[in-house]
Write a protein that holds these residues in place. Structure first.
Motif, PDB file in Angstrom:
ATOM      1  N   VAL A 174       0.873  -1.151   0.192  1.00 49.17           N
ATOM      2  CA  VAL A 174       0.104   0.024  -0.069  1.00 49.17           C
ATOM      3  C   VAL A 174       0.815   1.162   0.137  1.00 49.17           C
ATOM      4  CG1 VAL A 174      -1.725   1.389   1.156  1.00 49.17           C
ATOM      5  CG2 VAL A 174      -1.750  -1.224   1.216  1.00 49.17           C
ATOM      6  N   THR A 175       0.677   2.140  -1.143  1.00 51.76           N
ATOM      7  CA  THR A 175       1.069   3.490  -1.058  1.00 51.76           C
ATOM      8  C   THR A 175       0.122   4.267  -0.506  1.00 51.76           C
ATOM      9  OG1 THR A 175       2.801   3.013  -2.685  1.00 51.76           O
ATOM     10  CG2 THR A 175       2.061   5.443  -2.268  1.00 51.76           C
ATOM     11  N   ALA A 176       0.322   5.255   0.581  1.00 53.39           N
ATOM     12  CA  ALA A 176      -0.757   6.191   1.084  1.00 53.39           C
ATOM     13  C   ALA A 176      -0.458   7.659   0.662  1.00 53.39           C
ATOM     14  CB  ALA A 176      -0.844   6.050   2.478  1.00 53.39           C
ATOM     15  N   VAL A 177      -1.615   8.335   0.240  1.00 54.40           N
ATOM     16  CA  VAL A 177      -1.554   9.619  -0.120  1.00 54.40           C
ATOM     17  C   VAL A 177      -2.184  10.319   0.787  1.00 54.40           C
ATOM     18  CG1 VAL A 177      -2.092  11.527  -1.693  1.00 54.40           C
ATOM     19  CG2 VAL A 177      -1.590   9.165  -2.579  1.00 54.40           C
ATOM     20  N   CYS A 178      -1.317  11.253   1.679  1.00 54.86           N
ATOM     21  CA  CYS A 178      -2.227  12.066   2.680  1.00 54.86           C
ATOM     22  C   CYS A 178      -1.123  13.295   3.026  1.00 54.86           C
ATOM     23  CB  CYS A 178      -2.154  11.407   3.987  1.00 54.86           C
ATOM     24  SG  CYS A 178      -0.275  10.758   4.602  1.00 54.86           S
ATOM     25  N   GLY A 179      -1.543  14.139   3.972  1.00 54.41           N
ATOM     26  CA  GLY A 179      -0.800  15.266   4.359  1.00 54.41           C
ATOM     27  C   GLY A 179       0.382  15.088   5.234  1.00 54.41           C
ATOM     28  N   PRO A 180       1.262  16.210   5.322  1.00 56.33           N
ATOM     29  CA  PRO A 180       2.418  16.101   5.930  1.00 56.33           C
ATOM     30  C   PRO A 180       2.280  15.477   7.232  1.00 56.33           C
ATOM     31  CG  PRO A 180       2.103  18.266   5.603  1.00 56.33           C
ATOM     32  CD  PRO A 180       1.234  17.608   4.991  1.00 56.33           C
ATOM     33  N   THR A 181       1.260  15.706   8.203  1.00 55.27           N
ATOM     34  CA  THR A 181       1.196  15.313   9.661  1.00 55.27           C
ATOM     35  C   THR A 181       0.813  13.984   9.787  1.00 55.27           C
ATOM     36  OG1 THR A 181      -1.072  16.348   9.843  1.00 55.27           O
ATOM     37  CG2 THR A 181       0.785  17.817  10.058  1.00 55.27           C
ATOM     38  N   ALA A 182       0.389  13.355   8.616  1.00 57.13           N
ATOM     39  CA  ALA A 182      -0.345  12.061   8.801  1.00 57.13           C
ATOM     40  C   ALA A 182       0.521  10.749   8.468  1.00 57.13           C
ATOM     41  CB  ALA A 182      -1.610  11.830   8.161  1.00 57.13           C
ATOM     42  N   GLU A 183       1.859  10.921   8.115  1.00 59.88           N
ATOM     43  CA  GLU A 183       2.743   9.888   7.630  1.00 59.88           C
ATOM     44  C   GLU A 183       2.877   9.077   8.795  1.00 59.88           C
ATOM     45  OE1 GLU A 183       7.334   9.094   5.767  1.00 59.88           O
ATOM     46  OE2 GLU A 183       6.561  11.246   6.026  1.00 59.88           O
ATOM     47  N   GLU A 184       3.156   9.269   9.892  1.00 60.16           N
ATOM     48  CA  GLU A 184       3.284   8.375  10.867  1.00 60.16           C
ATOM     49  C   GLU A 184       2.072   7.365  11.099  1.00 60.16           C
ATOM     50  OE1 GLU A 184       4.756   7.954  15.754  1.00 60.16           O
ATOM     51  OE2 GLU A 184       4.850  10.062  14.534  1.00 60.16           O
ATOM     52  N   LEU A 185       1.228   8.053  11.080  1.00 65.14           N
ATOM     53  CA  LEU A 185      -0.173   7.431  11.340  1.00 65.14           C
ATOM     54  C   LEU A 185      -0.370   6.414  10.087  1.00 65.14           C
ATOM     55  CD1 LEU A 185      -3.263   6.744  12.251  1.00 65.14           C
ATOM     56  CD2 LEU A 185      -3.922   8.598  11.044  1.00 65.14           C
ATOM     57  N   VAL A 186      -0.463   6.676   8.991  1.00 61.79           N
ATOM     58  CA  VAL A 186      -0.772   5.876   7.694  1.00 61.79           C
ATOM     59  C   VAL A 186       0.374   4.824   7.754  1.00 61.79           C
ATOM     60  CG1 VAL A 186      -2.025   7.460   6.561  1.00 61.79           C
ATOM     61  CG2 VAL A 186       0.442   7.429   6.346  1.00 61.79           C
ATOM     62  N   ARG A 187       1.457   4.833   7.987  1.00 56.65           N
ATOM     63  CA  ARG A 187       2.519   3.801   8.228  1.00 56.65           C
ATOM     64  C   ARG A 187       2.013   2.920   9.277  1.00 56.65           C
ATOM     65  NH1 ARG A 187       7.070   4.250   4.833  1.00 56.65           N
ATOM     66  NH2 ARG A 187       7.362   6.339   4.177  1.00 56.65           N
ATOM     67  N   GLY A 190      -0.056   0.042   8.003  1.00 56.88           N
ATOM     68  CA  GLY A 190       0.550  -0.775   7.013  1.00 56.88           C
ATOM     69  C   GLY A 190       1.054  -0.195   5.754  1.00 56.88           C
ATOM     70  N   ALA A 191       0.887   1.146   5.656  1.00 56.29           N
ATOM     71  CA  ALA A 191       1.353   1.509   4.400  1.00 56.29           C
ATOM     72  C   ALA A 191       3.009   1.377   4.473  1.00 56.29           C
ATOM     73  CB  ALA A 191       1.064   3.218   4.265  1.00 56.29           C
ATOM     74  N   VAL A 192       3.405   0.860   3.166  1.00 53.78           N
ATOM     75  CA  VAL A 192       4.862   0.665   2.829  1.00 53.78           C
ATOM     76  C   VAL A 192       5.428   1.948   2.152  1.00 53.78           C
ATOM     77  CG1 VAL A 192       4.504  -1.811   2.652  1.00 53.78           C
ATOM     78  CG2 VAL A 192       4.612  -0.431   0.809  1.00 53.78           C
ATOM     79  N   ASP A 193       4.725   2.927   1.700  1.00 53.08           N
ATOM     80  CA  ASP A 193       5.093   3.928   1.273  1.00 53.08           C
ATOM     81  C   ASP A 193       4.021   5.074   1.412  1.00 53.08           C
ATOM     82  OD1 ASP A 193       6.794   5.884  -0.105  1.00 53.08           O
ATOM     83  OD2 ASP A 193       6.700   4.826  -2.223  1.00 53.08           O
ATOM     84  N   VAL A 194       4.624   6.393   1.440  1.00 61.14           N
ATOM     85  CA  VAL A 194       3.763   7.526   1.579  1.00 61.14           C
ATOM     86  C   VAL A 194       4.299   8.671   0.580  1.00 61.14           C
ATOM     87  CG1 VAL A 194       3.049   9.213   3.329  1.00 61.14           C
ATOM     88  CG2 VAL A 194       3.514   7.045   4.216  1.00 61.14           C
ATOM     89  N   ILE A 195       2.983   9.246   0.053  1.00 62.58           N
ATOM     90  CA  ILE A 195       2.987  10.490  -0.859  1.00 62.58           C
ATOM     91  C   ILE A 195       2.652  11.505  -0.007  1.00 62.58           C
ATOM     92  CG2 ILE A 195       2.609  11.660  -2.967  1.00 62.58           C
ATOM     93  CD1 ILE A 195       2.529   8.641  -4.295  1.00 62.58           C
ATOM     94  N   ASP A 196       3.215  12.758   0.195  1.00 59.07           N
ATOM     95  CA  ASP A 196       2.688  13.826   0.672  1.00 59.07           C
ATOM     96  C   ASP A 196       2.223  14.725  -0.292  1.00 59.07           C
ATOM     97  OD1 ASP A 196       2.237  16.563   1.772  1.00 59.07           O
ATOM     98  OD2 ASP A 196       4.341  16.547   2.613  1.00 59.07           O
ATOM     99  N   TYR A 197       0.926  14.937  -0.498  1.00 61.53           N
ATOM    100  CA  TYR A 197       0.180  15.548  -1.666  1.00 61.53           C
ATOM    101  C   TYR A 197       0.601  16.997  -1.656  1.00 61.53           C
ATOM    102  CZ  TYR A 197      -3.266  17.380   1.437  1.00 61.53           C
ATOM    103  OH  TYR A 197      -4.038  18.003   2.250  1.00 61.53           O
ATOM    104  N   VAL A 202       0.661  12.558  -7.317  1.00 60.65           N
ATOM    105  CA  VAL A 202       0.989  11.118  -7.162  1.00 60.65           C
ATOM    106  C   VAL A 202       1.402  10.547  -8.495  1.00 60.65           C
ATOM    107  CG1 VAL A 202      -0.942  10.992  -5.394  1.00 60.65           C
ATOM    108  CG2 VAL A 202      -1.413  11.065  -8.016  1.00 60.65           C
ATOM    109  N   THR A 203       1.285  11.204  -9.536  1.00 59.17           N
ATOM    110  CA  THR A 203       1.722  10.669 -10.761  1.00 59.17           C
ATOM    111  C   THR A 203       3.328  10.861 -11.155  1.00 59.17           C
ATOM    112  OG1 THR A 203       1.541  12.884 -11.970  1.00 59.17           O
ATOM    113  CG2 THR A 203      -0.492  11.302 -11.917  1.00 59.17           C
ATOM    114  N   ALA A 204       3.873  11.454 -10.203  1.00 57.93           N
ATOM    115  CA  ALA A 204       5.341  11.652 -10.600  1.00 57.93           C
ATOM    116  C   ALA A 204       6.270  10.601 -10.336  1.00 57.93           C
ATOM    117  CB  ALA A 204       5.845  12.855  -9.545  1.00 57.93           C
ATOM    118  N   ARG A 205       6.036   9.531  -9.897  1.00 52.53           N
ATOM    119  CA  ARG A 205       6.976   8.203  -9.570  1.00 52.53           C
ATOM    120  C   ARG A 205       7.119   7.480 -10.819  1.00 52.53           C
ATOM    121  NH1 ARG A 205       6.495   6.917  -3.020  1.00 52.53           N
ATOM    122  NH2 ARG A 205       6.967   8.870  -2.434  1.00 52.53           N
ATOM    123  N   GLY A 206       6.050   7.469 -11.619  1.00 50.45           N
ATOM    124  CA  GLY A 206       5.820   6.571 -12.453  1.00 50.45           C
ATOM    125  C   GLY A 206       5.537   5.065 -12.224  1.00 50.45           C
TER     126      GLY A 206
END
Length: 323
Positions: A174-187, A190-197, A202-206
């Motif tokens: 799971v890759t989670a898209v969220c704000g900068p204050t929520a990274e610790e929570l989504v990890r 179970g999220a293995v990767d996080v994108i700070d929108y 979200v389309t930048a990584r290919g």
């Protein structure tokens, strides 16, 4: 009894704590003494009457709210049952959907209630029904398989927080898209990767994802297609920023039409609370596969503040009104 009542569409200024008559259950209903009630985006839609097209539904009403007490999610104790109800009895602890749960008592159909998970508090149980079932039914559209790539947009919200946990439970990455204050929570969910929108598109990584749950509703189909696998699926949930008239309905329709011509699938979700799904959530909660995330709680008199926080504050997980 005390309840949060609304007689006209509008902002939280239209929500008022009032003394009203206690409801009586119909033959197929259960009267619940509410101990806690979840706050989810459907409360905001019912309060504002937006998108306007939704007022064609009998759940809203064209000119004014068809039902004057707000709230859907509920957890509490059975006070009385209708003549046709055999699954519950007074004193049972239950959770599920009740019409007008921002009140000391509310009625719900027996088929939309289930026994409360024993391991959960009333506050946690009230955070589970609508958002948990939405996430569950969204992932049922295309059940992620072990090792598949899943993108959850809006991962720290009520639906998103359950979707991250469910997809992880199914073995997906799971890759989670969220704000900068929520990274610790989504990890932690179970999220293995996080994108700070706020810093990255979200389309930048290919990366191509097998399944995308879009709980934010503000990205174009073309952008989503760029990160969706050739045979992947997108499920749309909500869309509070999609306009006051159609509320994202036009994007859903365009997605359905596009699905007829390409290998990728775009599906809107109209979630429905059903007892069988509540029982699935109960089992998942009792085994620890999912844990309700409660951002904060509010007493009944402060329910308007809870709705304001939902609208403006990007809560992490769910907000809950307590009684």
């Amino acid at each position: 009894m005390k309840a949060i009542v609304q007689n006209a569409y509008g902002s939280t200024d239209t929500l008022h704590l009032r003394d009203i008559d206690r409801p009586a259950p119909r033959p197929d209903e259960v009267l619940v003494e509410v101990r806690a009630a979840g706050v989810d985006p459907s409360v905001w839609h019912l309060m504002t009457g937006r998108p306007y097209i939704a007022r064609l539904s009998p759940q809203l009403g064209l000119r004014r709210p068809a039902h004057t007490v707000r709230g859907w999610d509920a957890a509490g104790r059975v006070e009385a049952v209708g003549a046709e109800v055999t699954d519950f009895k007074p004193g049972d602890e239950v959770f599920g959907q009740c019409d007008g749960s921002f009140a000391e008592y509310a009625c719900g159909k027996a088929v939309q209630l289930a026994a409360k998970p024993a391991a959960l508090s009333f506050e946690q149980a009230a955070a589970l029904p609508v958002s948990g079932i939405t996430a569950l039914q969204a992932l049922d559209v295309a059940r992620p398989q072990a090792g598949q790539q899943v993108l959850v947009i809006g991962a720290s919200g009520g639906v998103g927080s359950y979707a991250v946990q469910l997809a992880t439970h199914y073995g997906a990455q799971v890759t989670a898209v969220c704000g900068p204050t929520a990274e610790e929570l989504v990890r932690s969910l179970g999220a293995v990767d996080v994108i700070d929108y706020t810093h990255e598109d979200v389309t930048a990584r290919g990366v191509r994802y097998d399944f995308i749950l879009d709980a934010a509703g503000n990205r174009s189909l073309s952008r989503l297609r760029r990160v969706l696998a050739p045979r992947g699926t997108v499920v749309f949930v909500g869309g509070e920023d999609a306009g006051p008239v159609l509320g994202g309905l036009d994007r859903w329709v365009r997605g359905l039409v596009l699905s007829a011509f390409v290998g990728q699938r775009f599906r809107p979700l109209f979630a429905a609370v059903r007892q069988q799904d509540l029982l699935r959530l109960k089992e998942l909660a009792e085994t620890g596969a999912i844990v309700p995330v409660v951002d904060r709680t509010y007493p009944l008199a402060e329910a308007p503040a809870a709705v304001r926080h939902l609208e403006k504050g990007h809560p992490r997980g769910k907000l809950v009104v307590t009684l």
